[in-house]
Every structure is written in structure tokens, then in C-alpha cells.
Design an enzyme around this catalytic site. Structure first.
Site, PDB file in Angstrom:
ATOM      1  N   THR A 169       0.898  -1.367   0.266  1.00 15.05           N
ATOM      2  CA  THR A 169      -0.354  -0.120   0.078  1.00 15.05           C
ATOM      3  C   THR A 169       0.897   1.541   0.233  1.00 15.05           C
ATOM      4  OG1 THR A 169      -1.779  -1.030   0.789  1.00 15.05           O
ATOM      5  CG2 THR A 169      -2.003   1.378   1.586  1.00 15.05           C
ATOM      6  N   ARG A 196     -14.272  -6.493  -1.186  1.00 15.64           N
ATOM      7  CA  ARG A 196     -13.944  -5.858   0.338  1.00 15.64           C
ATOM      8  C   ARG A 196     -13.285  -4.751  -0.323  1.00 15.64           C
ATOM      9  NH1 ARG A 196      -8.536  -4.986   1.510  1.00 15.64           N
ATOM     10  NH2 ARG A 196      -7.696  -5.720   3.607  1.00 15.64           N
ATOM     11  N   VAL A 197     -13.672  -3.736   1.193  1.00 16.66           N
ATOM     12  CA  VAL A 197     -12.912  -2.947   1.263  1.00 16.66           C
ATOM     13  C   VAL A 197     -12.716  -2.568   2.388  1.00 16.66           C
ATOM     14  CG1 VAL A 197     -13.489  -0.303   2.185  1.00 16.66           C
ATOM     15  CG2 VAL A 197     -15.018  -1.845  -0.206  1.00 16.66           C
ATOM     16  N   GLY A 198     -10.627  -1.920   2.179  1.00 24.73           N
ATOM     17  CA  GLY A 198     -10.267  -2.215   3.672  1.00 24.73           C
ATOM     18  C   GLY A 198      -9.868  -0.688   4.396  1.00 24.73           C
ATOM     19  N   ASP A 199      -8.830  -0.871   4.809  1.00 21.09           N
ATOM     20  CA  ASP A 199      -8.577   0.255   6.080  1.00 21.09           C
ATOM     21  C   ASP A 199      -8.531   1.632   5.624  1.00 21.09           C
ATOM     22  OD1 ASP A 199      -6.161  -1.483   5.578  1.00 21.09           O
ATOM     23  OD2 ASP A 199      -5.570   0.605   6.301  1.00 21.09           O
ATOM     24  N   THR A 218      -1.031   1.206   6.960  1.00 26.09           N
ATOM     25  CA  THR A 218      -0.637   0.205   5.826  1.00 26.09           C
ATOM     26  C   THR A 218      -0.566  -1.086   7.340  1.00 26.09           C
ATOM     27  OG1 THR A 218       0.882  -0.881   4.845  1.00 26.09           O
ATOM     28  CG2 THR A 218       2.022   1.322   5.776  1.00 26.09           C
ATOM     29  N   GLY A 219      -1.098  -2.115   6.442  1.00 29.62           N
ATOM     30  CA  GLY A 219      -1.295  -3.139   6.926  1.00 29.62           C
ATOM     31  C   GLY A 219      -2.266  -3.971   6.945  1.00 29.62           C
ATOM     32  N   ILE A 220      -2.510  -5.357   7.710  1.00 32.83           N
ATOM     33  CA  ILE A 220      -4.129  -5.662   7.606  1.00 32.83           C
ATOM     34  C   ILE A 220      -5.280  -5.032   8.196  1.00 32.83           C
ATOM     35  CG2 ILE A 220      -4.679  -8.209   8.149  1.00 32.83           C
ATOM     36  CD1 ILE A 220      -2.312  -8.734   9.288  1.00 32.83           C
ATOM     37  N   GLY A 221      -6.101  -4.902   6.658  1.00 35.77           N
ATOM     38  CA  GLY A 221      -7.424  -4.086   6.958  1.00 35.77           C
ATOM     39  C   GLY A 221      -8.758  -4.361   7.977  1.00 35.77           C
TER      40      GLY A 221
HETATM   41  N1  ASN Z   1      -0.451  -3.541   1.795  1.00 36.71           N
HETATM   42  C1  ASN Z   1      -2.321  -2.998   2.238  1.00 36.71           C
HETATM   43  O1  ASN Z   1      -1.807  -1.827   3.488  1.00 36.71           O
HETATM   44  C2  ASN Z   1      -3.117  -3.153   2.030  1.00 36.71           C
HETATM   45  C3  ASN Z   1      -4.081  -2.522   2.834  1.00 36.71           C
HETATM   46  N2  ASN Z   1      -4.184  -2.146   4.697  1.00 36.71           N
HETATM   47  C4  ASN Z   1      -5.178  -3.102   3.248  1.00 36.71           C
HETATM   48  O2  ASN Z   1      -5.750  -3.895   4.161  1.00 36.71           O
HETATM   49  O3  ASN Z   1      -5.739  -2.863   1.818  1.00 36.71           O
END
Ligand code: ASN
Length: 289
Positions: A169, A196-199, A218-221
Site C-alpha cells: 500500500t 472487499r474494502v480495507g482500512d 498500512t497493514g491488514i485492513g
Molecule cells: N497492504 C496494505 O496495507 C493493505 C491495506 N491496508 C488493506 O487492507 O486494504
């Protein structure tokens, strides 16, 4: 004397190994963004540059979902205004569309209507998945399912374990002439559930700015939206905490609560800068003047 101009970029956390090309591109885009005189232009142009580079999970470099399609999320904020887009799939620069939304009453637009608005605005279309990525998708999905699915079905979704893992991201935060801005853009998570919609387009989770801080996550939405790290960081700084100290605590607390989950970049109105991650490696670049 406080530095007058600060721009911090990230190219995502969750990297097992950071690719040389990504390092080159983030530096190039930091340079490009830093050439602008307002915090808003600096973050939007830095993110647009990373979207266009193809070296990150954003814009044309975005990852594919379970069906081999891409959908993009992005958010931008500046001086009390927020703009976000979710699940756009025909627009090359989600961040430019988010910036357009920022000046309108809605806070977010999504899906095919958002793509249609981008088309009306004359924003460039998302080019098709290149041959190399198409092959990679086929390899990846065969490993998970044993076949290449043609359409969404409950059968297909039953294979979806909800195990989110990803990197690349992009985001940027800036303090220029006392003004703060933040921007984030992503293709989400590889082999994600379609729709899907993330963070990243959620204010307070994936992006945030007010008069005390600007922040991009950034990371796991699915974990980041439970934690709202950027909002927590702003509240802590508003109560008088130092940005670095509060940032470190928040990154640690999210790991204690949710396991490896995220990384943050942030800048405060006082010119303090923080970045940190609890999820593998994070790529960061900073410019100060
Ligand atoms: N690589 C990412 O940071 C993915 C992003 N945070 C999401 O979950 O959509």
C-alpha cells in the site's frame, strides 16, 4: 527552528523483503511530491506517482482479487476536509478521484458509479493486468483452489479463509507552511474477496489529518479498522503526548491486541515525525527542509 516542510512517504508494511525497485520508486516519488508548495499537493502527487510507478500495490501495480480482478481504495484529507473512494476498478489513480470527492459533500464514493465519475472527469483508466501479473494470479489461485474460477459462487467463497496478508500500500503525510495533509491508496490484499474494502479509505483508520497530526496506516485492513490507529494517535497528541512516544505505544498495543497487523507514518503540527510497524518490514522515505 522547526523545519518548514516535511514530507513522509510509505510504500506499505508487510514486506518479507523490500524490492530494490520499490526503494528507487519511493525515493523518486518523494522528490516529486516535495516539489509542490502545499501539503495537499505534496501528498496527492507523491501518492499518484507511486500509483503510476507500478512498483506498489496501488494504481496499476495493484494486486488481484479471487477472480483476478483489481479494485482500489484511497483516501485523502486536508484542513478539515476528507475524500475517499472504495472498490473502484476502472480508474488508474484512485487518489485523484478521492481528491475530487474531498471538495464535494459526500465523504466517499464507491464502485462502478465512482468509476463513471472518474471517466466524466477525464481521469485515466486503469490499464489491464499485465501478462506477468495474470500468470502470477493463475499460479496463486491454482495453489489455493486447484482451478481458475470464472465467476463468484458460494462454493468459491467457501474457500476464502479470510486470512488477510499483504504489502505495498502507499501513503504520504506532509506538514508544509503549518498545514497538514494525509493520503493513502491501495489495491488491498492479494486474492481478497471481491468487493472487499480495507482500512485505507476509512478516515481515522487508513488515513487521517486534522490540525494536530497527519497519519497514514498500512497493514491488514480487517485489523486496522478495529483499532483506528490514526484516530488514537491524534487523540493522544491532542492530550499533550509526544508523537513518537504515542506512536510507538499504539503500534505495540495493536500487536498485543491483534497480533502483527500494521505500520504507521505520521507528522505533527510541531514538526515531529513518527514511523513504526509491527508487521514485517515497512518501506519509508522522508524529505525535510
Ligand atoms: N497492504 C496494505 O496495507 C493493505 C491495506 N491496508 C488493506 O487492507 O486494504
Amino acid at each position: 527552528m522547526l523545519p518548514l516542510r516535511i514530507l513522509v512517504l510509505h510504500g506499505g508494511t508487510g514486506w518479507k523483503e523490500i524490492k530494490e525497485r520499490a526503494v528507487f520508486e519511493i525515493e523518486r516519488c518523494a522528490e516529486e511530491g516535495f516539489g509542490f508548495d502545499s501539503a495537499l499537493d505534496a501528498v496527492v502527487e507523491a501518492v499518484r506517482c507511486m500509483e503510476d510507478s507500478g512498483a506498489f500495490n496501488a494504481g496499476k501495480g495493484a494486486v488481484y482479487d479471487l477472480l483476478g480482478n483489481r479494485s482500489l481504495d484511497a483516501g485523502v484529507s486536508f484542513k478539515g476536509k476528507i475524500g475517499a473512494v472504495a472498490n473502484v476498478s476502472a480508474t488508474r489513480n484512485a487518489i485523484l478521484l478521492a481528491r475530487y470527492v474531498m471538495d464535494l459533500p459526500p465523504h466517499m464514493i464507491s464502485g462502478p458509479q465512482a468509476d463513471e465519475i472518474a471517466r466524466l472527469l477525464g481521469l485515466p483508466p486503469l490499464p489491464p493486468l499485465d501478462e506477468e501479473k495474470r500468470k502470477k494470479y493463475e499460479e496463486d489461485i491454482r495453489k489455493v483452489l486447484g482451478y481458475i474460477p470464472k465467476e463468484l459462487s458460494l462454493d468459491l467463497l467457501s474457500f476464502f479463509k479470510g486470512k488477510e496478508e499483504g504489502s505495498g500500500t502507499v501513503g504520504a503525510v506532509a506538514l508544509i507552511d503549518g498545514e497538514l495533509a494525509a493520503a493513502t491508496s491501495t489495491g488491498g490484499i492479494r486474492l481478497k474477496m471481491p468487493g472487499r474494502v480495507g482500512d485505507s479509505p476509512i478516515y481515522g483508520a487508513g488515513f487521517y489529518s486534522d490540525e494536530v497530526i497527519a497519519c497514514s496506516a498500512t497493514g491488514i485492513g480487517a485489523k486496522i479498522v478495529k483499532f483506528m490507529p490514526c484516530l488514537k494517535l491524534a487523540e493522544a497528541v491532542r492530550k499533550g503526548r509526544g508523537l513518537k512516544e504515542a506512536g510507538r505505544e499504539i503500534v505495540k498495543a495493536s500487536k498485543d491486541m491483534l497480533g502483527p497487523s500494521m505500520g504507521l507514518i505520521a507528522v505533527s503540527s510541531k514538526g515531529e515525525v513518527f514511523w513504526g510497524t509491527n508487521y514485517r518490514k515497512m518501506l519509508v522515505s522522508m524529505k525535510v527542509e
